[in-house]
Design an enzyme around this catalytic site. Structure first.
Site, PDB file in Angstrom:
ATOM      1  N   HIS A  55       0.832  -1.215   0.000  1.00 33.41           N
ATOM      2  CA  HIS A  55       0.000   0.000   0.000  1.00 33.41           C
ATOM      3  C   HIS A  55       0.868   1.268   0.000  1.00 33.41           C
ATOM      4  O   HIS A  55       0.580   2.222   0.716  1.00 33.41           O
ATOM      5  CB  HIS A  55      -1.016  -0.016   1.147  1.00 33.41           C
ATOM      6  CG  HIS A  55      -0.444  -0.101   2.530  1.00 33.41           C
ATOM      7  ND1 HIS A  55      -1.082  -0.767   3.560  1.00 33.41           N
ATOM      8  CD2 HIS A  55       0.669   0.417   3.090  1.00 33.41           C
ATOM      9  CE1 HIS A  55      -0.386  -0.661   4.663  1.00 33.41           C
ATOM     10  NE2 HIS A  55       0.686   0.067   4.415  1.00 33.41           N
TER      11      HIS A  55
ATOM     12  N   GLU B 265       4.666  -5.444   8.544  1.00 33.07           N
ATOM     13  CA  GLU B 265       3.339  -5.277   7.949  1.00 33.07           C
ATOM     14  C   GLU B 265       2.845  -6.553   7.271  1.00 33.07           C
ATOM     15  O   GLU B 265       1.640  -6.742   7.091  1.00 33.07           O
ATOM     16  CB  GLU B 265       3.343  -4.129   6.939  1.00 33.07           C
ATOM     17  CG  GLU B 265       3.482  -2.762   7.565  1.00 33.07           C
ATOM     18  CD  GLU B 265       3.478  -1.641   6.546  1.00 33.07           C
ATOM     19  OE1 GLU B 265       3.465  -0.466   6.956  1.00 33.07           O
ATOM     20  OE2 GLU B 265       3.489  -1.917   5.316  1.00 33.07           O
TER      21      GLU B 265
END
Length: 282
Positions: A12, A241
């Protein structure tokens, strides 16, 4: 009943959102990054057509800060506006939630012994809007409802990969018990390897990233047992992440098939990874 039909994993990177918003998608730097999403964009539009996406992401001090740090938070509101991350909100549609399914999942998860934080008002930053942009493009409104599921991977201690995988399994049970006929996807976002500060700033580990993508496919659950220290050592301080992808993978069931995969270096100072999975039957 509702059913989970696919899982999507994607980085992202905020700079990707800026490139899309500023009309730079055909620039030589960004074109190969975004080309890897063309298959998925067509598949979502023409074949998959989800009613709801459960989108697992992390907030970057837009909705949460050091005053409150939920490990897992589920958005149960009707809509979520793009956050102002310092240069104004991204010019993307407001995210429309699915409160009925979100509240059902929240109740199911809590009764399944996951301590969820319930969020009814939350602005969503690039962690959620960039995945929507790379998969759905520049559209006047997002083509499906979205349930945000925020995970703390910013402040120590983040949840373990095993806990994230188990949460995905619990989400699958929750969705399967929802009586409405819904086509649901689960997206895991963030990563892959990257470090934003210190002497290892700019670290990218192609080999480790691709082994991670390999192990999302098939019937192995090896990824759920990777310790935090391995993520830190091999993929940089922000590589943690990737545990958010394990929520997606856990929700896919015992085994998966790969429909599409993309990996590109660099995009800004990170690696970009993307994969589309479906549950394998039998």
């Amino acid at each position: 009943m509702a059913r989970i039909t696919a899982g999507v994993g994607t980085s992202h990177v905020p700079a990707i959102g800026a490139a899309i918003d500023n009309g730079k998608t055909d620039d030589p730097y960004w074109q190969p990054v975004l080309a890897g999403y063309e298959w998925t964009r067509a598949w979502e539009r023409e074949t998959a057509r989800p009613d709801v996406v459960i989108l697992v992401f992390n907030d970057h001090a837009s909705a949460f800060d050091m005053r409150i740090i939920p490990t897992f938070a589920i958005g149960c509101g009707e809509r979520f506006k793009p956050a102002d991350e310092g240069w104004g909100p991204r010019p993307v549609p407001v995210v429309e939630g699915h409160p009925d399914l979100a509240w059902h999942i929240a109740q199911s998860l809590i009764l399944d012994e996951f301590d969820m934080t319930i969020i009814n008002e939350m602005d969503v930053d690039h962690g959620l809007t960039v995945p929507l942009s790379v998969v759905f493009g520049q559209v006047p409104e997002w083509p499906c409802k979205v349930i945000p599921l925020a995970v703390n991977v910013v402040t120590y201690p983040p949840p373990s990969g095993n806990r994230c995988w188990a949460l995905g399994e619990a989400i699958a049970r929750a969705v399967a018990s929802f009586p409405e006929d819904l086509n649901v996807q689960v997206w895991g976002t963030g990563g892959l390897s990257h470090q934003l500060q210190g002497t290892r700033a700019g670290l990218i580990n192609r080999d480790w990233d691709n082994r991670f993508l390999d192990r999302l496919v098939g019937d192995s659950d090896e990824l759920r047992h990777i310790p935090h220290l391995e993520y830190l050592r091999e993929t940089g301080s922000e590589g943690i992440e990737m545990v958010m992808w394990l929520i997606m993978r856990g929700a896919m069931g015992k085994a998966t098939r790969q429909l599409h995969r993309h990996y590109h270096v660099p995009a800004s100072n990170t690696a970009v990874g993307h994969i589309v999975l479906e549950p394998a039957q039998g």
